[in-house]
Scaffold this active site. Structure first.
Site, PDB file in Angstrom:
ATOM      1  N   GLU A 145       0.818  -1.215   0.000  1.00  0.00           N
ATOM      2  CA  GLU A 145       0.000   0.000   0.000  1.00  0.00           C
ATOM      3  C   GLU A 145       0.847   1.259   0.000  1.00  0.00           C
ATOM      4  O   GLU A 145       0.552   2.214  -0.738  1.00  0.00           O
ATOM      5  CB  GLU A 145      -0.938  -0.012   1.210  1.00  0.00           C
ATOM      6  CG  GLU A 145      -2.032  -1.065   1.114  1.00  0.00           C
ATOM      7  CD  GLU A 145      -2.916  -1.132   2.339  1.00  0.00           C
ATOM      8  OE1 GLU A 145      -3.869  -1.951   2.322  1.00  0.00           O
ATOM      9  OE2 GLU A 145      -2.677  -0.376   3.309  1.00  0.00           O
ATOM     10  N   HIS A 178     -10.560   1.620   0.644  1.00  0.00           N
ATOM     11  CA  HIS A 178     -11.002   0.718   1.713  1.00  0.00           C
ATOM     12  C   HIS A 178     -12.505   0.425   1.656  1.00  0.00           C
ATOM     13  O   HIS A 178     -12.990  -0.431   2.399  1.00  0.00           O
ATOM     14  CB  HIS A 178     -10.623   1.297   3.084  1.00  0.00           C
ATOM     15  CG  HIS A 178      -9.167   1.138   3.403  1.00  0.00           C
ATOM     16  ND1 HIS A 178      -8.197   1.872   2.773  1.00  0.00           N
ATOM     17  CD2 HIS A 178      -8.520   0.297   4.255  1.00  0.00           C
ATOM     18  CE1 HIS A 178      -7.009   1.507   3.242  1.00  0.00           C
ATOM     19  NE2 HIS A 178      -7.184   0.560   4.129  1.00  0.00           N
TER      20      HIS A 178
END
Length: 288
Positions: A145, A178
């Protein structure tokens, strides 16, 4: 600090568009498997490990294509990505120390409860390094990420936006990403309203964290800084304020005081401990 030069609206649109496509590619790589299992199933985790491994090679392609070639005349692509050895030691420890100060309250809670003693036991580390969920949270997710959303995405934004704007825009890609967990929660039995509330909460704190991480990467110019900070934050998790409410008065006052002390000290030390000269950060986003 100043930008490399004036950028046209079209160039900014292309930079932001490239970031969007990179975010879509990263999320798409996680869902390409069409797994019948939930995200914590070993099969799903292994498949997604493979996906993000592929993205380690694909993400820099997006950066290279979208990056103004004037930048690469000043520094190498590896330096833009934050893959540098000069200043590596301080890049590892100083942002981590800064973040530990912010978590002074939660760290005191671990000391009070005795959880911190586990870190001295060999069995604790052995069991975790053989646990796929732990490896995902502490190693693979921070690596993939931060590499995608910070190393490969933030330079694209910095070349066309003022630094503060770029730092604030960058985590929106990270936070919105997310929301893909919402689909999985509904699929495995959670109602839409609850799944949406959880995703909104995740969006909030991941966006705040993303801005912090982007700021650290901008200031230090080191990938290792944001990786270690991300891993530590994943380890600590969101502070359990409910647990604090159940403490006895004296203990509660002490822990709450440490929460505030940690926050104020973090605010005071944020800029000094991320001073670019400490990290030999001479990437072209700086005029000095």
């Amino acid at each position: 600090m100043e930008l490399l030069g004036s950028r046209t609206i079209f160039e900014c649109f292309m930079s932001i568009g490239t970031c969007f496509m990179l975010s879509v590619a990263y999320l798409g790589s996680l869902h390409v498997w069409k797994s019948q299992y939930n995200r914590d199933h070993p099969t799903t985790i292994r498949q997604r490990f493979l996906s993000v491994f592929v993205m380690f090679f694909l993400s820099p392609v997006f950066l290279y294509v979208g990056l103004n070639k004037d930048v690469l005349e000043k520094v190498s692509l590896a330096e833009v990505l934050g893959l540098r050895t000069k200043g590596l030691l301080q890049a590892f420890f100083m942002p981590l120390f800064l973040t530990m100060i912010l978590f002074l309250g939660p760290i005191s809670m671990e000391l009070y409860s005795g959880i911190a003693k586990l870190y001295t036991e060999e069995s604790y580390w052995y069991s975790n390094f053989t646990n796929l969920i732990w490896l995902r949270s502490h190693l693979v997710a921070p690596l993939s990420e931060e590499f995608t959303y910070r190393s490969c995405m933030l330079p694209l934004l910095l070349q066309c936006l003022p630094p503060l704007t770029a730092v604030l825009v960058n985590p929106l890609f990270f936070g919105v990403a997310h929301f893909h967990h919402m689909q999985e929660r509904i699929r495995f039995g959670l109602d839409f309203r609850t799944a949406f509330k959880i995703s909104c909460f995740q969006f909030g704190y991941t966006t705040i964290f993303g801005a912090y991480s982007a700021y650290i990467f901008y200031r230090t110019g080191h990938f290792v800084s944001v990786f270690v900070v991300h891993a530590f934050c994943n380890h600590m998790g969101f502070p359990d304020v409910v647990e604090v409410a159940g403490y006895k008065r004296t203990k509660k006052i002490a822990v709450v005081s440490l929460f505030f002390l940690g926050f104020f000290c973090w605010c005071a030390l944020l800029k000094p401990l991320t001073e670019p000269s400490w990290y030999y950060n001479k990437n072209p986003w700086y005029s000095g």
